[in-house]
Write a protein that holds these residues in place. Structure first.
Motif, PDB file in Angstrom:
ATOM      1  N   ILE A 121       0.890  -1.337   0.037  1.00  0.00           N
ATOM      2  CA  ILE A 121       0.097   0.130   0.090  1.00  0.00           C
ATOM      3  C   ILE A 121       1.056   1.148   0.125  1.00  0.00           C
ATOM      4  N   THR A 122       1.959   1.125   0.618  1.00  0.00           N
ATOM      5  CA  THR A 122       2.765   2.354   0.891  1.00  0.00           C
ATOM      6  C   THR A 122       3.492   2.543  -0.516  1.00  0.00           C
ATOM      7  N   SER A 123       3.969   1.506  -1.320  1.00  0.00           N
ATOM      8  CA  SER A 123       4.435   1.716  -2.724  1.00  0.00           C
ATOM      9  C   SER A 123       3.577   2.269  -3.391  1.00  0.00           C
ATOM     10  N   ILE A 124       2.378   1.778  -3.479  1.00  0.00           N
ATOM     11  CA  ILE A 124       1.201   2.385  -4.638  1.00  0.00           C
ATOM     12  C   ILE A 124       0.851   3.675  -4.176  1.00  0.00           C
ATOM     13  N   ALA A 125       0.775   4.144  -2.778  1.00  0.00           N
ATOM     14  CA  ALA A 125       0.411   5.271  -2.491  1.00  0.00           C
ATOM     15  C   ALA A 125       1.599   6.351  -2.910  1.00  0.00           C
ATOM     16  N   GLY A 126       2.840   5.915  -2.508  1.00  0.00           N
ATOM     17  CA  GLY A 126       4.010   6.843  -2.905  1.00  0.00           C
ATOM     18  C   GLY A 126       3.976   6.985  -4.220  1.00  0.00           C
ATOM     19  N   PHE A 127       4.061   6.197  -5.106  1.00  0.00           N
ATOM     20  CA  PHE A 127       4.121   6.487  -6.541  1.00  0.00           C
ATOM     21  C   PHE A 127       3.099   7.132  -7.148  1.00  0.00           C
ATOM     22  N   THR A 128       1.756   7.098  -6.634  1.00  0.00           N
ATOM     23  CA  THR A 128       0.561   7.758  -7.090  1.00  0.00           C
ATOM     24  C   THR A 128       0.731   9.244  -6.256  1.00  0.00           C
ATOM     25  N   LEU A 129       1.078   9.511  -5.331  1.00  0.00           N
ATOM     26  CA  LEU A 129       1.124  10.862  -4.519  1.00  0.00           C
ATOM     27  C   LEU A 129       2.139  11.601  -5.429  1.00  0.00           C
ATOM     28  N   LYS A 130       3.347  10.993  -5.748  1.00  0.00           N
ATOM     29  CA  LYS A 130       4.444  11.720  -6.221  1.00  0.00           C
ATOM     30  C   LYS A 130       4.651  11.453  -7.802  1.00  0.00           C
ATOM     31  N   TRP A 131       3.626  10.813  -8.296  1.00  0.00           N
ATOM     32  CA  TRP A 131       3.601  10.555  -9.820  1.00  0.00           C
ATOM     33  C   TRP A 131       4.456  11.624 -10.841  1.00  0.00           C
ATOM     34  N   GLY A 132       4.173  12.855 -10.466  1.00  0.00           N
ATOM     35  CA  GLY A 132       4.725  13.947 -11.383  1.00  0.00           C
ATOM     36  C   GLY A 132       6.306  14.129 -11.216  1.00  0.00           C
ATOM     37  N   GLU A 133       6.654  13.455  -9.905  1.00  0.00           N
ATOM     38  CA  GLU A 133       7.850  13.407  -9.822  1.00  0.00           C
ATOM     39  C   GLU A 133       8.684  12.196 -10.541  1.00  0.00           C
ATOM     40  N   TYR A 134       8.074  11.193 -10.391  1.00  0.00           N
ATOM     41  CA  TYR A 134       8.602   9.799 -10.620  1.00  0.00           C
ATOM     42  C   TYR A 134       8.198   9.386 -12.136  1.00  0.00           C
ATOM     43  N   GLN A 135       7.001  10.021 -12.729  1.00  0.00           N
ATOM     44  CA  GLN A 135       6.542   9.770 -14.174  1.00  0.00           C
ATOM     45  C   GLN A 135       7.884   9.738 -15.370  1.00  0.00           C
ATOM     46  N   SER A 136       8.814  10.504 -15.077  1.00  0.00           N
ATOM     47  CA  SER A 136       9.932  10.468 -15.894  1.00  0.00           C
ATOM     48  C   SER A 136      10.651   9.275 -15.982  1.00  0.00           C
ATOM     49  N   LEU A 137      10.939   8.735 -14.589  1.00  0.00           N
ATOM     50  CA  LEU A 137      11.928   7.617 -14.370  1.00  0.00           C
ATOM     51  C   LEU A 137      11.198   6.513 -15.504  1.00  0.00           C
ATOM     52  N   PHE A 138       9.678   6.359 -15.248  1.00  0.00           N
ATOM     53  CA  PHE A 138       8.733   5.329 -16.049  1.00  0.00           C
ATOM     54  C   PHE A 138       9.237   5.567 -17.656  1.00  0.00           C
ATOM     55  N   ILE A 139       9.081   6.732 -17.886  1.00  0.00           N
ATOM     56  CA  ILE A 139       9.040   6.971 -19.382  1.00  0.00           C
ATOM     57  C   ILE A 139      10.484   6.703 -20.093  1.00  0.00           C
ATOM     58  N   GLN A 140      11.492   7.008 -19.246  1.00  0.00           N
ATOM     59  CA  GLN A 140      12.835   7.012 -19.577  1.00  0.00           C
ATOM     60  C   GLN A 140      13.369   5.388 -19.412  1.00  0.00           C
ATOM     61  N   GLY A 141      12.526   4.551 -18.507  1.00  0.00           N
ATOM     62  CA  GLY A 141      12.955   3.311 -18.526  1.00  0.00           C
ATOM     63  C   GLY A 141      14.237   3.162 -17.512  1.00  0.00           C
ATOM     64  N   GLU A 142      14.216   3.851 -16.447  1.00  0.00           N
ATOM     65  CA  GLU A 142      15.153   4.003 -15.603  1.00  0.00           C
ATOM     66  C   GLU A 142      15.017   2.909 -14.295  1.00  0.00           C
ATOM     67  N   ILE A 143      15.183   1.752 -14.965  1.00  0.00           N
ATOM     68  CA  ILE A 143      14.745   0.637 -13.944  1.00  0.00           C
ATOM     69  C   ILE A 143      15.735   0.618 -12.597  1.00  0.00           C
ATOM     70  N   VAL A 144      16.989   1.064 -12.550  1.00  0.00           N
ATOM     71  CA  VAL A 144      17.436   1.006 -11.303  1.00  0.00           C
ATOM     72  C   VAL A 144      17.069   1.939 -10.337  1.00  0.00           C
ATOM     73  N   GLU A 145      16.645   3.439 -10.886  1.00  0.00           N
ATOM     74  CA  GLU A 145      16.242   4.561 -10.249  1.00  0.00           C
ATOM     75  C   GLU A 145      14.806   4.051  -9.630  1.00  0.00           C
ATOM     76  N   ILE A 146      13.933   3.384 -10.386  1.00  0.00           N
ATOM     77  CA  ILE A 146      12.593   3.010 -10.068  1.00  0.00           C
ATOM     78  C   ILE A 146      12.794   1.979  -8.885  1.00  0.00           C
ATOM     79  N   LEU A 147      13.500   1.123  -9.032  1.00  0.00           N
ATOM     80  CA  LEU A 147      13.943   0.021  -7.911  1.00  0.00           C
ATOM     81  C   LEU A 147      14.271   0.714  -6.608  1.00  0.00           C
ATOM     82  N   SER A 148      14.997   1.683  -6.631  1.00  0.00           N
ATOM     83  CA  SER A 148      15.574   2.250  -5.612  1.00  0.00           C
ATOM     84  C   SER A 148      14.560   2.991  -4.971  1.00  0.00           C
TER      85      SER A 148
END
Length: 205
Positions: free
Chosen positions: A20-47
């Motif tokens: 739940i924290t992972s889902i909420a975290g990515f949802t609440l901060k999607w604007g901040e992390y969206q670029s990581l998914f678009i660019q395929g930054e797997i290591v950053e996403i996992l961290s």
């Protein structure tokens, strides 16, 4: 509850907190992390994911501490007042008091000039509404007298557990901590009788 059931409850609640924290975290901060998914930054996403999982474990442990503390307080309350109706009335009063605090005192401490009290009211109503839903299912799961203790746990105990984020009063942290706490508390409340088979006297009824 035997040690096997306790370990099962502990580990499953940890998992709920992490997910739940992972889902909420990515949802609440999607604007901040969206670029990581678009660019395929797997290591950053996992961290980032591991960071949220760690937070989820912490929130889950706080939730479990609150849950077992309340099981003890509830039994003491039943023993001291020797009346389910009296103990329930005291809990209802405390629920109203905590909801008032969440609105009035937070508004007095943190509201900026000309800020409406509406957002503070809506947050308190949301917590109450979620608590009412969980308490209803708890009542259906056990019996009518479990409704008020379950509502007390979901509103009052969750708020006490939420104090660290309330003191910071940053929107992201408020919701990032509140959502997992509500999820973990609801999960424990509803799953305990199923894990123990019959509750072993630990039901909030």
């Amino acid at each position: 509850m035997n040690s096997r059931n306790w370990v099962r409850l502990f580990l499953s609640t940890l998992l709920v907190g992490a997910v739940i924290t992972s889902i909420a975290g990515f949802t609440l901060k999607w604007g901040e992390y969206q670029s990581l998914f678009i660019q395929g930054e797997i290591v950053e996403i996992l961290s980032v994911l591991f960071w949220f999982i760690g937070l989820g474990f912490i929130f889950s442990i706080i939730s479990q501490m609150g849950f077992f503390a309340y099981l003890t307080v509830h039994r003491f309350g039943m023993g001291i007042f020797r009346s389910v109706s009296l103990w329930n009335n005291i809990q209802l009063f405390l629920i109203l008091f905590v909801l008032f605090d969440l609105i009035y005192f937070r508004y007095q401490l943190f509201a900026i000039k000309d800020e409406s009290v509406l957002s503070y009211v809506l947050l308190a109503i949301a917590i109450l509404g979620f608590g009412l839903v969980v308490a209803y299912f708890k009542m259906r799961q056990t019996k009518k007298s479990a409704f008020v203790p379950a509502l007390f746990f979901m509103v009052v105990v969750t708020t006490v557990e939420w104090v660290p984020a309330l003191r910071v009063n940053e929107a992201d942290w408020l919701y990032l901590m509140l959502i997992p706490l509500l999820a973990c508390n609801a999960y424990q409340l509803l799953i305990l009788p199923k894990i123990t088979g019959k509750g072993n006297g630990k039901r909030l009824d």
